[in-house]
Design an enzyme around this catalytic site. Sequence first.
Site: not given
Length: 354
Positions: A134-135, A139, A154, A242
């Site tokens: 992701g940004g 992970v 992560k 989020d």
Amino acid sequence: MAAVLGAIAEHPIADPVRVACADILAARGDEAGALQLLEGGDGPARATPVTSTPGLILVADLLATQGQLPRALGTIERVLAREIDAPGALERHQRWRAALGTPRPSAGRLDEATLLAPTARSGPFKVMREVARGGAGVVYEAEDELLGRKLAFKVYHARTTERGHLDREARLAAALWGPGIVRMLDADPAEGWIALEWVARGSIRDVLRGGDATLLFPIERWARPLAQALARVHAHGYVHADVKPANVLLRQPSEPLLGDFGIARPRGAPYDGGSPGYMSPERLAGRASDPRDDVYGYARVIEDVVVRCETLIAGGASFASHNELEVWRTLSSRCLGPDPERPADGAALLEALP
């Protein structure tokens, strides 16, 4: 037109027909009537808005014409979250974002160079494979060889500039841990990583993209505990900020786990980042952190699942009825609506569940 509009008052009408009728109304200058036809109104057949890509694009255009740019932007982001190459969607998104002066989300890059090879070691863990990117970070499935257990490892892309996000994610997840919250196992802010419990089933996004989506039905078995988790977050004075399919993990189909607290904020604090397609129009307009924005994200998760289930049923699957899905579509539509109609927080959302 008269025949179709008369029938809508008595029976549900398919999205393509409603879109065609709304196009005609808009061409005649009745933009308000076209928008009501698409977004819902009086009568059982108009209770739920359209969710098809052409329908949402037309809704966005009508909202923009009426000067409601935050709602138009939020609607076109719903399209992009589902279908990034929908004709004209990206152009609209860029134009309306520029008109609003809305900054780009700070966590939008997916091309960062963060990479760990299998069998590489970082801290006490052995890296097995990459499972998500992701940004903010990547992970990996990893193994704690000392304790003999798998975990989600992560690694943040920028351990210096993202230190605040990492600290927040680790501390909040640990403080809120309990039913519905992913378990934090370890963290090293200086090295830019956190370790979380391993959830083999992955996220709702993973199930929608490549798994057996029938696992997500009945919807209530995971939707209610997810709402309970949000209620706990809000009761502690925080907004997750989020809520989206990728951040809802499934330990079991009836045991969802809310993860990724990296951009969570105290209620009333300014937002920092967000995921296009899952941010409310009010948030896009510049509102500070508010639990109603989490309710909006929750509704978008429900909508994504309902749309996927409807596609499977149209293809011949028989795990659910249209009536059962309609109940959740109605709830989602309410939570995606204007603030006065949206549950104020997770506790109010629980009361509104079917």
